[in-house]
Structures are given as C-alpha cells and as structure tokens.
Design an enzyme around this catalytic site. Structure first.
Site, PDB file in Angstrom:
ATOM      1  N   LEU A 293      40.213  26.753  43.906  1.00 57.68           N
ATOM      2  CA  LEU A 293      41.649  26.721  43.648  1.00 57.68           C
ATOM      3  C   LEU A 293      42.505  26.583  44.908  1.00 57.68           C
ATOM      4  O   LEU A 293      42.263  27.228  45.909  1.00 57.68           O
ATOM      5  CB  LEU A 293      42.055  28.028  42.957  1.00 57.68           C
ATOM      6  CG  LEU A 293      43.486  27.982  42.411  1.00 57.68           C
ATOM      7  CD1 LEU A 293      43.545  27.128  41.165  1.00 57.68           C
ATOM      8  CD2 LEU A 293      43.999  29.379  42.119  1.00 57.68           C
TER       9      LEU A 293
ATOM     10  N   HIS B 256      40.372  26.815  34.638  1.00 59.31           N
ATOM     11  CA  HIS B 256      40.876  27.936  35.427  1.00 59.31           C
ATOM     12  C   HIS B 256      41.027  29.230  34.650  1.00 59.31           C
ATOM     13  O   HIS B 256      40.724  30.301  35.136  1.00 59.31           O
ATOM     14  CB  HIS B 256      42.238  27.514  35.981  1.00 59.31           C
ATOM     15  CG  HIS B 256      42.894  28.546  36.839  1.00 59.31           C
ATOM     16  ND1 HIS B 256      42.318  28.999  38.000  1.00 59.31           N
ATOM     17  CD2 HIS B 256      44.073  29.209  36.716  1.00 59.31           C
ATOM     18  CE1 HIS B 256      43.119  29.905  38.558  1.00 59.31           C
ATOM     19  NE2 HIS B 256      44.182  30.066  37.791  1.00 59.31           N
TER      20      HIS B 256
ATOM     21  N   GLU C 114      41.312  39.258  30.882  1.00 58.44           N
ATOM     22  CA  GLU C 114      41.064  37.874  30.460  1.00 58.44           C
ATOM     23  C   GLU C 114      40.066  37.810  29.305  1.00 58.44           C
ATOM     24  O   GLU C 114      40.066  36.853  28.538  1.00 58.44           O
ATOM     25  CB  GLU C 114      40.575  37.050  31.659  1.00 58.44           C
ATOM     26  CG  GLU C 114      40.789  35.561  31.455  1.00 58.44           C
ATOM     27  CD  GLU C 114      40.528  34.731  32.695  1.00 58.44           C
ATOM     28  OE1 GLU C 114      40.696  35.239  33.828  1.00 58.44           O
ATOM     29  OE2 GLU C 114      40.162  33.556  32.532  1.00 58.44           O
TER      30      GLU C 114
ATOM     31  N   LEU D  59      47.566  38.381  36.174  1.00 60.62           N
ATOM     32  CA  LEU D  59      47.424  39.634  36.931  1.00 60.62           C
ATOM     33  C   LEU D  59      48.313  40.698  36.293  1.00 60.62           C
ATOM     34  O   LEU D  59      47.984  41.879  36.287  1.00 60.62           O
ATOM     35  CB  LEU D  59      47.800  39.421  38.399  1.00 60.62           C
ATOM     36  CG  LEU D  59      46.809  38.574  39.203  1.00 60.62           C
ATOM     37  CD1 LEU D  59      47.315  38.385  40.630  1.00 60.62           C
ATOM     38  CD2 LEU D  59      45.423  39.198  39.226  1.00 60.62           C
TER      39      LEU D  59
HETATM   40  C1  LIG Z   1      40.891  31.382  41.885  1.00 61.80           C
HETATM   41  C2  LIG Z   1      41.809  32.126  40.950  1.00 61.80           C
HETATM   42  C3  LIG Z   1      43.099  32.424  41.329  1.00 61.80           C
HETATM   43  C4  LIG Z   1      43.943  33.115  40.470  1.00 61.80           C
HETATM   44  N1  LIG Z   1      45.218  33.396  40.871  1.00 61.80           N
HETATM   45  C5  LIG Z   1      46.021  34.095  40.050  1.00 61.80           C
HETATM   46  C6  LIG Z   1      47.335  34.466  40.450  1.00 61.80           C
HETATM   47  O1  LIG Z   1      47.760  34.191  41.566  1.00 61.80           O
HETATM   48  N2  LIG Z   1      48.112  35.151  39.565  1.00 61.80           N
HETATM   49  C7  LIG Z   1      47.682  35.502  38.321  1.00 61.80           C
HETATM   50  O2  LIG Z   1      48.421  36.143  37.588  1.00 61.80           O
HETATM   51  N3  LIG Z   1      46.426  35.180  37.925  1.00 61.80           N
HETATM   52  C8  LIG Z   1      45.593  34.492  38.761  1.00 61.80           C
HETATM   53  N4  LIG Z   1      44.329  34.172  38.343  1.00 61.80           N
HETATM   54  C9  LIG Z   1      43.837  34.715  37.063  1.00 61.80           C
HETATM   55  C10 LIG Z   1      43.472  36.174  37.239  1.00 61.80           C
HETATM   56  O3  LIG Z   1      43.001  36.409  38.535  1.00 61.80           O
HETATM   57  C11 LIG Z   1      42.388  36.596  36.255  1.00 61.80           C
HETATM   58  O4  LIG Z   1      42.731  36.210  34.961  1.00 61.80           O
HETATM   59  C12 LIG Z   1      42.225  38.101  36.262  1.00 61.80           C
HETATM   60  O5  LIG Z   1      42.034  38.564  37.581  1.00 61.80           O
HETATM   61  C13 LIG Z   1      41.065  38.533  35.382  1.00 61.80           C
HETATM   62  O6  LIG Z   1      40.827  39.893  35.581  1.00 61.80           O
HETATM   63  P1  LIG Z   1      39.845  40.694  34.656  1.00 61.80           P
HETATM   64  O7  LIG Z   1      39.908  42.103  35.104  1.00 61.80           O
HETATM   65  O8  LIG Z   1      40.142  40.409  33.242  1.00 61.80           O
HETATM   66  O9  LIG Z   1      38.393  40.090  34.954  1.00 61.80           O
HETATM   67  P2  LIG Z   1      37.615  39.699  36.293  1.00 61.80           P
HETATM   68  O10 LIG Z   1      38.366  40.006  37.518  1.00 61.80           O
HETATM   69  O11 LIG Z   1      37.124  38.318  36.094  1.00 61.80           O
HETATM   70  O12 LIG Z   1      36.384  40.699  36.275  1.00 61.80           O
HETATM   71  C14 LIG Z   1      35.370  40.627  35.307  1.00 61.80           C
HETATM   72  C15 LIG Z   1      34.437  41.786  35.539  1.00 61.80           C
HETATM   73  O13 LIG Z   1      33.502  41.866  34.481  1.00 61.80           O
HETATM   74  C16 LIG Z   1      32.221  42.120  34.988  1.00 61.80           C
HETATM   75  N5  LIG Z   1      31.261  41.600  34.022  1.00 61.80           N
HETATM   76  C17 LIG Z   1      31.256  40.400  33.407  1.00 61.80           C
HETATM   77  N6  LIG Z   1      30.222  40.304  32.566  1.00 61.80           N
HETATM   78  C18 LIG Z   1      29.547  41.476  32.650  1.00 61.80           C
HETATM   79  C19 LIG Z   1      28.389  41.992  32.042  1.00 61.80           C
HETATM   80  N7  LIG Z   1      27.669  41.289  31.162  1.00 61.80           N
HETATM   81  N8  LIG Z   1      27.986  43.246  32.362  1.00 61.80           N
HETATM   82  C20 LIG Z   1      28.662  43.981  33.275  1.00 61.80           C
HETATM   83  N9  LIG Z   1      29.779  43.540  33.886  1.00 61.80           N
HETATM   84  C21 LIG Z   1      30.207  42.303  33.575  1.00 61.80           C
HETATM   85  C22 LIG Z   1      32.190  41.419  36.333  1.00 61.80           C
HETATM   86  O14 LIG Z   1      31.215  42.000  37.155  1.00 61.80           O
HETATM   87  C23 LIG Z   1      33.620  41.704  36.811  1.00 61.80           C
HETATM   88  O15 LIG Z   1      33.645  42.949  37.426  1.00 61.80           O
HETATM   89  C24 LIG Z   1      43.474  33.488  39.193  1.00 61.80           C
HETATM   90  C25 LIG Z   1      42.190  33.186  38.807  1.00 61.80           C
HETATM   91  C26 LIG Z   1      41.367  32.480  39.665  1.00 61.80           C
HETATM   92  C27 LIG Z   1      39.985  32.135  39.177  1.00 61.80           C
END
Ligand SMILES: Cc1cc2nc3c(=O)[nH]c(=O)nc-3n(C[C@H](O)[C@H](O)[C@H](O)COP(=O)(O)OP(=O)(O)OC[C@H]3O[C@@H](n4cnc5c(N)ncnc54)[C@H](O)[C@@H]3O)c2cc1C
Length: 563
Positions: free
Chosen positions: A243, A342, A366, A383
């Site tokens: 990204l 993304h 997510e 976020l």
């Molecule tokens: C490159 C990038 C840049 C971004 N920039 C922005 C931004 O500037 N602003 C914004 O609002 N959003 C942004 N986003 C989107 C945002 O970062 C994500 O949607 C958000 O951080 C997702 O957080 P989460 O806690 O849902 O999951 P994640 O942070 O994806 O964490 C998932 C967790 O689940 C665990 N997990 C998965 N499967 C298993 C399993 N089977 N067993 C045990 N553990 C498991 C993983 O180990 C991890 O700890 C960006 C995304 C990307 C990819």
C-alpha cells in the site's frame, strides 16, 4: 483444559481493545489467542489515519457530518444506526487512546493533528506520520500487558465450539509444539481481520489475512454478511500490491496516467484524487483498459512537488517501501501504482454489540460486519471501527461472562479438528498448496475483481468448485510437528476457498453496481431491488445459501452518489 471467561481470537486493534476492556474489570480471566506475535497483526501496517470529528483542523466539522459522509461513502448500504454509533463515539475512543499514550502527531497548539482523506467532507483523519496503525497497536498491547491480559502467541484457532445455543470455546493448534488444545470459554470474540488474501497476488494485506475467523464462524453455522464487497485501494505498488497510503493524496499527491494527464478530472471533477476508493480504483482500471496506462498497466502517484522535507516528515514509510520494493524514490519520480485488494467490507453478521446469533459468540473489527461500511469503506473508518466496536464487544462480552457459569463440554471436543489435521498430514499427493492458492487468486482477481459480469462470475464459481476438489486431494509435505508453516498455510487455504466461494456467489446474485461491487452487465445502482444486505450461510452440500436482509435507514434517504 485451559479455561477463560472471555477469550479473544486475534490481536489486531479490535482484539486488543476488546481484551483491554474486558480485563480492566479485574475479576475476569481474559486471554488473547493469536497466530502471529501480537504487534505483527495487520493493524500495525495501517498508514494514513483514523477518523474522528474532533474539529481540530476545521472547527466546523461535526460527528453528524462524519455520519453522513460514511453513509454516502457506503453507497447507502451501511446500517445508519450502526454508522451513527461509529461516528458519535469516535471522539471518545480517540481521547481514550490519547490518554493511554498513543503518540498522535500534533498541531502547533498541541492538539491532535488531522489530515484530509478520501470521501470525507472535512479533514478529520488523526495521524502519526504514515504509521498510525503501528502506534495504535503498540499502545494497546502495552496497556494489555499492564492490565494482565494473557497472550497465547502463535496459536492457530481451528474451530469454534458451541452447543447450538451457547458458546463453549475454541480448538486451537499451538504451532510451536504442533499440539491441539481445547480452550473452554464463556465468551469468544472473533477479531481475526479481513480476507484480502483471497486475492493473494494483488493485495495490500498481511499474509495472515486469510479470513480464518469468518470461515470458522461459517462452518459453525453462523451467517456471513455482504461478502461480495471487497475494497480495492487505488494505490498499491505496481509489482507487489504494497500500500501507498491515501495520506499521500491527502498531503497533495496527484494521479497521472501513462500520458501524464491528471485523469481524475474525468471521473470526480470536484474531489479529484480524494474521491472515494471504489471510484478512484475504477477510474484507474478504465484508464488502463482504454490504453492510457504505463507499460506494465500501471498509473502513477506523483508526490515530487511536495518536496523532500514534507515527504520525510509526513510520508517516511511510503518512501522507504517505495525505494525498497519498487526501486523508485518518490522524491525524484512518480510512483508506479495499481489498485490492490485492500479491505473486506463483508464479515460475520453481528448486532451493534458485536453479538452473533449464538450466545457468547462475538465478532469485531474487519472480521465482523455490523455494518458500518456498507458497499464501500471510507479511509480512516476501519481503525475507528476496530476501536468503537472492539470496545463494544469487549464490554458486552464481559457483562455476559459475569452472568453465566462455565459451559459444559462433551469429551470428544477435539475429534473433528484432529481428523482434519490427520487427513492433511497422512500420505502424499501431486497437488501443491502454492498451485491451488495461485489459481484461486488469479481466478478471483480476473473474474471477481474490480469489474465483474455474469460470465466471469459463473466461471469463477465453477473454477472454485474444481479448486475445492483439488484441495481435498492436497497433502502437506512437511511432516514435522514443530512450527509446521505448511500445515498452517493449508488450513488457511481451506478457509480462503470457502470465503472466495461466498464472495463470488454474492457477486453473481447481486445484479446491480453499488460501491465496490461493479457489474458491467448491471452498471446502475438499483435501490428498488438491491438496497439489501446479502447474508450467506453454509448449506448441507457445503455451498453458500443466500438470503437478503433489509438495510436500516434512519436519517439519510438514498441519493445519487457524486463527488
Ligand atoms: C496496508 C494497510 C493500511 C491500512 N491503513 C489504514 C488506515 O490508514 N486507516 C484505517 O482506518 N484503516 C486502514 N487499514 C485497514 C485497517 O488497518 C484494518 O482494517 C484493521 O487494522 C483490522 O484490524 P483487526 O483488529 O480487525 O484485524 P487485524 O489487525 O488484521 O488482526 C487480525 C488478528 O487475528 C489473528 N488471527 C487471524 N486468524 C487467526 C487464527 N486462525 N487463529 C488465531 N489468530 C488469528 C492474527 O494473528 C491477528 O492478530 C489499512 C489496512 C492495510 C492492509
């Protein structure tokens, strides 16, 4: 057997915020189970910012305006009651993060700095250079350690246990030893992130974003919602999909086609480069298809005019990634980019507290779908989603866990997980995991990507049936128990194949274009027939069965969406 009151699967922002909220009430035993080291979760890769109408940069900003932008950005598919919570609770969660020590950038008066972002009518993305996710995740991890959350790092959750009514816990593989465990829990919060990796070769997502939590929920009988809506971010690096943050355009970057034209004048004359992501990605794809792309089918993100000082201060990570992975220094030349898969708008169907239809089972971040992003998420709102709904899920789960006894557990809880692993580990096969995964990714990118049509999607469904049959013959070649990453990847691939099928099926049935879902054979949005959520459950033949639920509209009537 390990036993917890609240067990959180996933250590991204959603999981850690939920854990922190549950654990701050000291009487509860709370654990986070994660397949990577916590601070390596994809949240740490977030670059640009997190939205909240703090009105620090523009004093006229309000949370109601943020609410409207979110609903409009969603192409009116977001549930407006949920989006209202997202935006009205935003200032509070940002202040909470600030008080925990999250190092946001500051204005000259010492307030949290804010920058413009795509689809937002006011500058409201709070940032820390181009590393906002990294600083947020570290802040939450530190606080989790402070409050005594237990962490199970590098444990892969394989299945969710419930008795049809109530949560019982999970089965998980400790990848360090290869041993399977059952963890009993009153409440489980699935916070496992998105499924962007179903587009393996063309995504900004971490390798771990294989949608495990969604597939686990789906197999456990829970419905998935709006899965066909996958966001392509306009600016991924040409060859890797890494990204280049929207922050680059927020700071004033231009998009140029292969002829050097600022082509956004043709697509979003008012918002230009800061149009919403679905629109900008389609604009790029159209330029390339009509022969105005660069030699590798790319266009260019030009920030050279911002100058070295501003790039070093505001976009240091972007510059590093660009030099490291593309051999281009953005101070000197435009960055070659292509849209990249993304963000997963779809997820496990939940209510506004993250609760699913099984008591004690929650989803947040997510991997969940409340839904606040509808058909297209605005930059900076994810976020925010993980904070607001991670917090709500954590709070609700803790109240629930207090109100019930430990669930009863039958003896053979491990047997189906054991059988799955055994069938992958015993024997040999011609099929390789990498081949099936590559074929799935190509199929999805070419036939269920930015532009879609009936023929392509029908072909994708057929192709996925074939890939699933090939998967059934797959055997893991590495027979070792300790850190068997091939086994982990094989289990992840099974998850992705299931989810890819749900995405393609939803895309095939939704005969309109809305947000990130763009059908060339049905180019218009059709509110009469399709202002509905797609809900998928797993049928008895293991194929998705769809039904459609109404969208909650409270304040904003659907209008044409122009920028
Ligand atoms: C490159 C990038 C840049 C971004 N920039 C922005 C931004 O500037 N602003 C914004 O609002 N959003 C942004 N986003 C989107 C945002 O970062 C994500 O949607 C958000 O951080 C997702 O957080 P989460 O806690 O849902 O999951 P994640 O942070 O994806 O964490 C998932 C967790 O689940 C665990 N997990 C998965 N499967 C298993 C399993 N089977 N067993 C045990 N553990 C498991 C993983 O180990 C991890 O700890 C960006 C995304 C990307 C990819």
């Amino acid at each position: 057997m390990l036993t917890y009151d609240v067990l959180i699967v996933g250590s991204g922002g959603a999981g850690l915020y939920a854990a922190l909220k549950s654990r701050m009430e000291e009487d509860l035993r709370v654990a986070v189970l994660t397949k990577v080291y916590p601070t390596r979760s994809h949240t740490s890769a977030a670059q640009g910012g997190v939205n909240a109408a703090l009105a620090n940069k523009d004093p006229t900003d309000t949370w109601e305006q943020h609410w409207f932008d979110t609903v409009k950005g969603s192409d009116y598919l977001a549930d407006q009651d949920a989006a209202e919570l997202l935006c009205s609770e935003a200032p509070e969660v940002i202040r909470e993060m600030e008080h925990w020590g999250c190092p946001f950038d500051r204005t000259t008066e010492g307030k949290i700095a804010q920058r413009p972002f795509g689809g937002a009518s006011k500058p409201r993305a709070c940032y820390a250079a181009d590393k906002i996710g990294h600083v947020m995740l570290h802040t939450l991890y530190e606080q989790g350690l402070r409050y005594g959350v237990d962490y199970f790092n590098e444990w892969l959750t394989i299945s969710l246990l419930h008795d049809g009514k109530r949560c019982q816990g999970v089965n998980a593989l400790d990848t360090r030893t290869g041993k399977l465990h059952t963890i009993q829990a009153k409440a489980v919060i699935l916070a496992t992130g998105g499924y962007g990796r179903i587009y393996w070769n063309r995504t900004s997502n971490a390798y771990g974003n294989t949608g495990d939590g969604l597939a686990i929920a789906y197999r456990a009988g829970l419905p998935l919602k709006d899965m066909e809506f996958v966001q392509f971010h306009p600016t991924g690096l040409r060859r890797t999909g890494i990204l280049m943050s929207e922050g680059a355009r927020g700071e004033g970057g231009f998009l140029l086609n292969g002829l050097g034209e600022r082509f956004m004048t043709r697509y979003a004359p008012d918002k230009m480069e800061l149009g919403p992501r679905d629109l900008v990605s389609r604009a790029i794809e159209t330029e390339v298809r009509q022969g105005r792309g660069g030699p590798e089918g790319e266009v260019f993100l030009d920030v050279t005019h911002l100058g070295e000082e501003k790039i070093a201060e505001r976009l240091p990570q972007i510059r590093q990634l660009c030099i490291g992975f593309e051999g281009v220094d953005p101070i000197e030349e435009p960055i070659p980019i292509k849209p990249t898969a993304h963000y997963s708008m779809g997820g496990i169907h939940t209510d506004i507290n993250g609760l699913t239809s099984i008591e004690g089972v929650y989803a947040a971040g997510e991997s969940g779908c409340v839904s606040v992003h509808g058909a297209n998420r605005l930059g900076g709102n994810s976020l925010l989603d993980i904070l607001v709904f991670g917090r709500r899920a954590g709070n609700h789960a803790l109240e629930y866990a207090r109100s019930v006894d430990l669930p009863s557990m039958p003896k053979d809880m491990l047997s189906s997980a054991e059988a799955r692993i055994k069938s992958l580990m015993e024997g040999d096969s011609e099929e390789t995991l990498a081949d099936i995964r590559r074929d799935m990714a190509n199929l999805m990118a070419n036939q269920a990507g930015i532009y879609r049509d009936n023929a392509g999607l029908t072909g994708a469904m057929e192709g996925l049936v074939e890939l699933k049959a090939r998967y059934k013959r797959l055997k893991v070649r590495d027979k070792c128990k300790v850190f068997n990453t091939e086994l982990v990847a094989a289990l992840e691939l099974e998850n992705m194949l299931d989810l890819a099928e749900v995405v393609a099926q939803g895309a095939l049935e939704r005969r309109e274009s809305r947000g990130a879902h763009s059908r060339e054979d049905f180019p218009e949005r059709d509110d009469k027939s399709w202002l509905v959520h797609t809900v998928a459950t797993r049928g008895s033949d293991e194929r998705p069965v769809l039904h459609f639920d109404p969208v909650t509209i409270t304040r904003f009537q659907p209008e044409a969406r122009t920028y």
